[in-house]
Design a protein around this motif. Structure first.
Motif, PDB file in Angstrom:
ATOM      1  N   ALA A  47      43.786   2.692  -6.364  1.00 16.81           N
ATOM      2  CA  ALA A  47      44.171   3.951  -5.733  1.00 16.81           C
ATOM      3  C   ALA A  47      43.360   5.110  -6.315  1.00 16.81           C
ATOM      4  O   ALA A  47      42.919   6.004  -5.589  1.00 16.81           O
ATOM      5  CB  ALA A  47      45.664   4.199  -5.910  1.00 16.81           C
ATOM      6  N   ALA A  48      43.135   5.094  -7.615  1.00 18.20           N
ATOM      7  CA  ALA A  48      42.336   6.151  -8.248  1.00 18.20           C
ATOM      8  C   ALA A  48      40.894   6.098  -7.744  1.00 18.20           C
ATOM      9  O   ALA A  48      40.291   7.144  -7.471  1.00 18.20           O
ATOM     10  CB  ALA A  48      42.377   6.006  -9.766  1.00 18.20           C
ATOM     11  N   ALA A  54      37.304   9.442  -1.744  1.00 17.78           N
ATOM     12  CA  ALA A  54      37.706  10.403  -0.714  1.00 17.78           C
ATOM     13  C   ALA A  54      37.316  11.822  -1.121  1.00 17.78           C
ATOM     14  O   ALA A  54      36.860  12.615  -0.287  1.00 17.78           O
ATOM     15  CB  ALA A  54      39.204  10.313  -0.459  1.00 17.78           C
ATOM     16  N   ALA A  55      37.488  12.151  -2.386  1.00 15.71           N
ATOM     17  CA  ALA A  55      37.120  13.488  -2.867  1.00 15.71           C
ATOM     18  C   ALA A  55      35.605  13.697  -2.755  1.00 15.71           C
ATOM     19  O   ALA A  55      35.153  14.771  -2.347  1.00 15.71           O
ATOM     20  CB  ALA A  55      37.573  13.677  -4.313  1.00 15.71           C
ATOM     21  N   GLU A  56      34.825  12.665  -3.097  1.00 12.48           N
ATOM     22  CA  GLU A  56      33.372  12.784  -2.973  1.00 12.48           C
ATOM     23  C   GLU A  56      32.954  12.947  -1.513  1.00 12.48           C
ATOM     24  O   GLU A  56      32.077  13.752  -1.201  1.00 12.48           O
ATOM     25  CB  GLU A  56      32.693  11.553  -3.580  1.00 12.48           C
ATOM     26  CG  GLU A  56      32.772  11.500  -5.097  1.00 12.48           C
ATOM     27  CD  GLU A  56      32.210  10.213  -5.670  1.00 12.48           C
ATOM     28  OE1 GLU A  56      31.726   9.354  -4.892  1.00 12.48           O
ATOM     29  OE2 GLU A  56      32.255  10.063  -6.901  1.00 12.48           O
ATOM     30  N   ASP A  60      30.994  16.135   0.114  1.00 10.30           N
ATOM     31  CA  ASP A  60      29.762  15.993   0.895  1.00 10.30           C
ATOM     32  C   ASP A  60      29.908  16.663   2.264  1.00 10.30           C
ATOM     33  O   ASP A  60      29.000  17.356   2.733  1.00 10.30           O
ATOM     34  CB  ASP A  60      29.403  14.517   1.074  1.00 10.30           C
ATOM     35  CG  ASP A  60      28.950  13.868  -0.231  1.00 10.30           C
ATOM     36  OD1 ASP A  60      28.589  14.612  -1.172  1.00 10.30           O
ATOM     37  OD2 ASP A  60      28.956  12.615  -0.301  1.00 10.30           O
ATOM     38  N   ALA A  61      31.041  16.443   2.908  1.00 10.51           N
ATOM     39  CA  ALA A  61      31.273  17.045   4.229  1.00 10.51           C
ATOM     40  C   ALA A  61      31.308  18.569   4.129  1.00 10.51           C
ATOM     41  O   ALA A  61      30.765  19.274   4.995  1.00 10.51           O
ATOM     42  CB  ALA A  61      32.576  16.523   4.826  1.00 10.51           C
TER      43      ALA A  61
END
Length: 116
Positions: A47-48, A54-56, A60-61
């Protein structure tokens, strides 16, 4: 005496049987608890890792969106500059045309006054 000895042996065998079974069940329970703890730790690590990915991806987005917004601002500024230049040229042409028309009208008026 023989019955007493056999009864004692029978009780001893039964107590060893139940005790050894109970220990096995206890060990199985401990193993199950350890396995569950290991699985929980693995799930938490996964999960981590997923949250980090997801944070990366979000960063980027966001960076791409900021770049696109910067390009749009630059394009809008260029377009506004061109529009100002076009408006200035049109205003200058209109002013020159008005000046020429005024001169022509003044000459026509002067000729009309001389001719009368």
């Amino acid at each position: 005496m023989k019955k007493l000895l056999l009864s004692t042996v029978l009780l001893l065998c039964l107590s060893l049987t139940f005790t050894s079974c109970r220990d096995t069940k206890n060990e199985n329970a401990q193993d199950a608890v350890e396995n569950a703890a290991d699985e929980a730790m693995n799930a938490a690590e996964e999960a981590a890792d997923d949250a980090e990915e997801a944070a990366e991806d979000a960063m980027d987005a966001t960076e791409e969106a900021m770049d696109e917004a910067g390009e749009a601002i630059d394009n809008a500024a260029d377009a506004a500059g061109e529009a100002i230049d076009d408006a200035a040229a049109a205003t200058e042409k209109a002013a020159n045309d008005a000046a020429d028309a005024t001169k022509k009208a003044a000459n026509d008026a002067a000729n009309a006054v001389k001719g009368n």
